[in-house]
Design a protein around this motif. Sequence first.
Motif, PDB file in Angstrom:
ATOM      1  N   ALA A  83     119.485  54.688  21.248  1.00 23.37           N
ATOM      2  CA  ALA A  83     118.748  54.736  19.985  1.00 23.37           C
ATOM      3  C   ALA A  83     117.264  54.578  20.290  1.00 23.37           C
ATOM      4  O   ALA A  83     116.885  53.947  21.282  1.00 23.37           O
ATOM      5  N   SER A  84     116.426  55.144  19.432  1.00 23.76           N
ATOM      6  CA  SER A  84     114.978  55.091  19.675  1.00 23.76           C
ATOM      7  C   SER A  84     114.425  53.680  19.518  1.00 23.76           C
ATOM      8  O   SER A  84     113.388  53.360  20.097  1.00 23.76           O
ATOM      9  N   TRP A  85     115.096  52.834  18.777  1.00 27.91           N
ATOM     10  CA  TRP A  85     114.631  51.468  18.534  1.00 27.91           C
ATOM     11  C   TRP A  85     115.106  50.481  19.607  1.00 27.91           C
ATOM     12  O   TRP A  85     114.840  49.282  19.526  1.00 27.91           O
ATOM     13  N   CYS A  86     115.782  50.972  20.634  1.00 29.06           N
ATOM     14  CA  CYS A  86     116.412  50.123  21.649  1.00 29.06           C
ATOM     15  C   CYS A  86     115.534  50.012  22.898  1.00 29.06           C
ATOM     16  O   CYS A  86     115.398  50.981  23.644  1.00 29.06           O
ATOM     17  N   PRO A  87     114.918  48.836  23.179  1.00 28.98           N
ATOM     18  CA  PRO A  87     114.076  48.691  24.372  1.00 28.98           C
ATOM     19  C   PRO A  87     114.795  49.017  25.699  1.00 28.98           C
ATOM     20  O   PRO A  87     114.223  49.713  26.536  1.00 28.98           O
ATOM     21  N   PRO A  88     116.033  48.543  25.936  1.00 28.78           N
ATOM     22  CA  PRO A  88     116.687  48.919  27.195  1.00 28.78           C
ATOM     23  C   PRO A  88     116.925  50.433  27.308  1.00 28.78           C
ATOM     24  O   PRO A  88     116.913  50.979  28.411  1.00 28.78           O
ATOM     25  N   ASP A 117     120.868  55.692  14.374  1.00 27.96           N
ATOM     26  CA  ASP A 117     119.429  55.922  14.306  1.00 27.96           C
ATOM     27  C   ASP A 117     119.197  57.211  13.532  1.00 27.96           C
ATOM     28  O   ASP A 117     119.467  58.302  14.031  1.00 27.96           O
ATOM     29  N   ASP A 118     118.701  57.080  12.303  1.00 25.40           N
ATOM     30  CA  ASP A 118     118.487  58.245  11.445  1.00 25.40           C
ATOM     31  C   ASP A 118     117.026  58.647  11.325  1.00 25.40           C
ATOM     32  O   ASP A 118     116.692  59.542  10.556  1.00 25.40           O
ATOM     33  N   ASN A 119     116.145  58.006  12.081  1.00 22.68           N
ATOM     34  CA  ASN A 119     114.722  58.301  12.013  1.00 22.68           C
ATOM     35  C   ASN A 119     114.426  59.520  12.893  1.00 22.68           C
ATOM     36  O   ASN A 119     114.130  59.388  14.085  1.00 22.68           O
ATOM     37  N   VAL A 120     114.527  60.710  12.303  1.00 26.09           N
ATOM     38  CA  VAL A 120     114.385  61.955  13.062  1.00 26.09           C
ATOM     39  C   VAL A 120     113.038  62.027  13.772  1.00 26.09           C
ATOM     40  O   VAL A 120     112.961  62.473  14.922  1.00 26.09           O
ATOM     41  N   SER A 121     111.988  61.570  13.131  1.00 21.71           N
ATOM     42  CA  SER A 121     110.668  61.597  13.757  1.00 21.71           C
ATOM     43  C   SER A 121     110.645  60.717  15.018  1.00 21.71           C
ATOM     44  O   SER A 121     110.158  61.134  16.073  1.00 21.71           O
ATOM     45  N   ALA A 122     111.193  59.503  14.919  1.00 24.53           N
ATOM     46  CA  ALA A 122     111.243  58.596  16.077  1.00 24.53           C
ATOM     47  C   ALA A 122     112.136  59.172  17.173  1.00 24.53           C
ATOM     48  O   ALA A 122     111.837  59.035  18.363  1.00 24.53           O
ATOM     49  N   LEU A 123     113.219  59.826  16.781  1.00 23.01           N
ATOM     50  CA  LEU A 123     114.119  60.437  17.771  1.00 23.01           C
ATOM     51  C   LEU A 123     113.415  61.560  18.521  1.00 23.01           C
ATOM     52  O   LEU A 123     113.492  61.642  19.748  1.00 23.01           O
ATOM     53  N   VAL A 137     122.709  64.401  20.906  1.00 21.73           N
ATOM     54  CA  VAL A 137     123.416  64.753  19.677  1.00 21.73           C
ATOM     55  C   VAL A 137     123.504  63.563  18.723  1.00 21.73           C
ATOM     56  O   VAL A 137     123.494  62.412  19.141  1.00 21.73           O
ATOM     57  N   ARG A 138     123.569  63.899  17.443  1.00 24.34           N
ATOM     58  CA  ARG A 138     123.689  62.875  16.402  1.00 24.34           C
ATOM     59  C   ARG A 138     125.167  62.581  16.165  1.00 24.34           C
ATOM     60  O   ARG A 138     126.009  63.460  16.267  1.00 24.34           O
ATOM     61  N   ASP A 139     125.440  61.337  15.827  1.00 22.24           N
ATOM     62  CA  ASP A 139     126.805  60.873  15.590  1.00 22.24           C
ATOM     63  C   ASP A 139     126.901  60.296  14.178  1.00 22.24           C
ATOM     64  O   ASP A 139     126.884  59.080  13.990  1.00 22.24           O
TER      65      ASP A 139
END
Length: 189
Positions: A83-88, A117-123, A137-139
């Motif tokens: 996920a984009s919000w995941c530091p590791p 993670d639904d933030n397409v811009s962050a992804l 891919v999105r799940d």
Amino acid sequence: MTTSPSSPPAVPTWRRLLPPALAFLLVVVFAVALTRQSDSARTGATGPLVGKAAPNFTLKDLNGNTVTLASLRGRPVLLNFWASWCPPCRNEAPLLSDVARQQRAQGLAIVGVIYADDNVSALRDFIGEYNLAYPNVRDPGSRIAIDYGVAAVPETFFIDKTGVIRAHVRQEVTRDVLTRQLKTIGVSQ
């Protein structure tokens, strides 16, 4: 006649030391058990799906392109939940990107599965920042994550050419762990 109070009988030393010695022994046994469990998780030797067929999926990337696990049969696959919000996840992304480019000739397929993670811009920013040269891919509804038993990200599965999961790492992969687990699916670095 007066009697003097009698003192309690002396307790043997071994009886006084036995309870703390047993407590110490239990702590040592517990610590060893936790350490071995951590080593197993780090090396990918654990997981209920290891040794079983990988659950198939059909998912779409951010551009609407479809990716299926079945279409990768015959190739070793590294399946990375992130996920984009995941530091590791950010820490391991450059390594996975490098391996994807280096191992393409050996047939290694890497697929990133975006977890909760639904933030397409962050992804898109994450994929661009780390120049991820493999499909991500999105799940929706985390259906595939549930099928794989993913509890947190990052988690990485190493699937051999026959579609069997050979290793599962439940933390950020390091170069050492990655090299060792890629060998379990026939990819040498």
